[in-house]
Enzyme design. Structure first.
Site, PDB file in Angstrom:
ATOM      1  N   LYS A  34       0.842  -1.203   0.000  1.00  0.00           N
ATOM      2  CA  LYS A  34       0.000   0.000   0.000  1.00  0.00           C
ATOM      3  C   LYS A  34       0.876   1.251   0.000  1.00  0.00           C
ATOM      4  O   LYS A  34       2.078   1.176   0.290  1.00  0.00           O
ATOM      5  CB  LYS A  34      -0.903  -0.020   1.244  1.00  0.00           C
ATOM      6  CG  LYS A  34      -0.150  -0.019   2.570  1.00  0.00           C
ATOM      7  CD  LYS A  34      -1.071  -0.369   3.728  1.00  0.00           C
ATOM      8  CE  LYS A  34      -0.315  -0.352   5.049  1.00  0.00           C
ATOM      9  NZ  LYS A  34      -1.132  -0.887   6.150  1.00  0.00           N
ATOM     10  N   TYR A 250      15.831  29.870  10.101  1.00  0.00           N
ATOM     11  CA  TYR A 250      14.554  30.495  10.479  1.00  0.00           C
ATOM     12  C   TYR A 250      14.399  30.555  11.986  1.00  0.00           C
ATOM     13  O   TYR A 250      14.770  29.626  12.704  1.00  0.00           O
ATOM     14  CB  TYR A 250      13.385  29.679   9.918  1.00  0.00           C
ATOM     15  CG  TYR A 250      13.141  29.888   8.447  1.00  0.00           C
ATOM     16  CD1 TYR A 250      12.835  31.153   7.945  1.00  0.00           C
ATOM     17  CD2 TYR A 250      13.198  28.820   7.576  1.00  0.00           C
ATOM     18  CE1 TYR A 250      12.597  31.330   6.586  1.00  0.00           C
ATOM     19  CE2 TYR A 250      12.949  28.990   6.226  1.00  0.00           C
ATOM     20  CZ  TYR A 250      12.654  30.250   5.734  1.00  0.00           C
ATOM     21  OH  TYR A 250      12.414  30.423   4.398  1.00  0.00           O
TER      22      TYR A 250
HETATM   23  C1  LIG Z   1      -0.415  -1.870   6.850  1.00  0.00           C
HETATM   24  C2  LIG Z   1      -1.025  -3.156   7.249  1.00  0.00           C
HETATM   25  C3  LIG Z   1      -0.261  -4.333   7.325  1.00  0.00           C
HETATM   26  C4  LIG Z   1       1.243  -4.320   7.224  1.00  0.00           C
HETATM   27  O1  LIG Z   1       1.754  -3.900   8.470  1.00  0.00           O
HETATM   28  P1  LIG Z   1       3.325  -3.781   8.779  1.00  0.00           P
HETATM   29  O2  LIG Z   1       3.353  -3.349  10.194  1.00  0.00           O
HETATM   30  O3  LIG Z   1       3.865  -2.752   7.844  1.00  0.00           O
HETATM   31  O4  LIG Z   1       3.925  -5.121   8.554  1.00  0.00           O
HETATM   32  C5  LIG Z   1      -0.917  -5.539   7.546  1.00  0.00           C
HETATM   33  N1  LIG Z   1      -2.264  -5.574   7.731  1.00  0.00           N
HETATM   34  C6  LIG Z   1      -3.036  -4.460   7.702  1.00  0.00           C
HETATM   35  C7  LIG Z   1      -4.490  -4.566   7.926  1.00  0.00           C
HETATM   36  C8  LIG Z   1      -2.435  -3.216   7.486  1.00  0.00           C
HETATM   37  O5  LIG Z   1      -3.196  -2.108   7.497  1.00  0.00           O
END
Ligand SMILES: *Cc1c(COP(=O)(O)O)cnc(C)c1O
Length: 359
Positions: A34, A250
């Protein structure tokens, strides 16, 4: 001209996937890609993993899944967090597997899409997405043949898998295992850290994300994964502070010391170097730390290179993430997590991919 370079080691991603798959056996190992593969690039990452033998992928949204379907025509693709009811045609047309997060989605899938495959998401304690225990009990009471309505399995997600002592891990695991048994369905449970909780916490298929990308799934001990990301940025200018000194950056938040040697590096918060690193973080030259002085700007930082040998010069490359400093270390210093560092890497770099070695 590009003043930053981001190097992504596809062979390390593949090695990490193989390590997780070997550890998780007999459970099957998919890959979570993702958010553009956690900021690292969906296409090269997904292709390398598919060539290594990964055949099931998880994304957050339907758009991500459609993009992935163009890249991998045959892989299994599951969508964790999009609306199902208005998009059933698109799911089916692209052979995508939705994660059904609430009773309305289950009902719609049954009516319009079954026996096309779907995952049932149970909320076992995180209260983010998924069927509540009472919604699940109601469904269980009215359904005898889950395969007939297309259910590939049950999935659930840990809230605290990076803390092995947290009591929620066992509670969530027990609820998920009981639900899968009652329905006679397979179970997908472990994320990266969940895999390292042990065999009983994984389920039949696991869904690692961060560990593939080199982040530490076991923050309580040394990182078992290979490093994937190297981020470097070029020095724009080096100055020797005048005797009358003054301040840096800044807000004039840091003092410039007489005779201090300061280098301006072409990387700022628009490139994912969080502004919270103002006055805190470091970059590295030839293994030597150069502390950030004053605030992080949008496009640049100023670092103290007074004591470095050889002397830092314009055009030199500073290591921001690499062998001397992991994405997790940068995250700790910024008061965040490695996931946020990776997903906020910007687009202003020359991106290069070290080959996966599987093709
Ligand atoms: C993002 C996600 C994962 C992966 O999690 P990691 O901690 O990056 O291994 C797995 N399951 C779900 C539902 C997620 O949202």
């Amino acid at each position: 001209m590009l003043l930053g370079r981001l190097t992504i080691d596809l062979a390390a991603i593949v090695a990490n996937w193989r390590q997780l798959a070997a550890l998780s056996q007999p459970a099957q190992t998919g890959a979570v890609v993702k958010a553009n593969a956690y900021g690292l690039g969906l296409q090269p990452v997904a292709e390398a993993l598919a060539e290594a033998g990964c055949d099931s992928f998880w994304v957050a949204t339907l758009d991500e899944a459609v993009a992935l379907r163009q890249i991998l025509p045959r892989a299994r693709i599951a969508v964790l967090g999009d609306q199902v009811e208005p998009n059933i045609q698109e799911f089916i047309g692209n052979r995508l597997t939705p994660v059904l997060n609430h009773p309305g989605a289950v009902e719609a899938w049954r009516r319009w899409a079954a026996p096309a495959a779907a995952w049932l998401h149970l909320d076992t304690g995180m209260h983010r997405l998924g069927l509540s225990p009472s919604e699940w009990q109601a469904l269980l009471a009215e359904t005898s043949d889950w395969q007939a309505v297309g259910m590939r399995g049950i999935m659930s997600h840990y809230a605290c898998a990076d803390d092995p002592d947290h009591p929620l891990n066992v509670q969530q695991r027990d609820r998920a295992v009981a639900a899968a048994r009652a329905a006679g369905l397979r179970l997908s449970l472990g994320n990266s850290s969940g895999i390292y909780l042990g065999a009983k916490f994984r389920g039949d298929t696991v869904r690692p994300g961060m560990a593939l990308y080199g982040l530490n799934p076991t923050p309580y001990t040394a990182n078992p994964m290979q490093r994937v990301v190297t981020l470097e940025a070029q020095v724009l200018q080096v100055r020797q502070v005048d005797a009358d000194a003054g301040t840096v950056g800044y807000g004039a938040s840091a003092a410039a010391m007489p005779d201090q040697k300061l280098a301006t590096v072409a990387l700022g918060y628009a490139d994912g170097l969080h502004r919270a690193l103002s006055g805190k973080g470091h970059v590295y030259f030839a293994g030597q730390a150069a502390p950030i002085v004053g605030r992080v700007s949008m496009d640049s930082i100023v670092v103290d290179v007074s004591h470095l040998t050889p002397a830092v010069r314009p055009g030199d490359w500073a290591e921001v993430i690499g062998p001397n400093q992991s994405a997790d270390t940068v995250a700790d210093m910024a008061g965040t997590i490695g996931y946020e560092i990776l997903t906020s890497l910007g687009a202003r770099y020359a991106r290069s991919y070290l080959p996966s070695g599987t093709d």
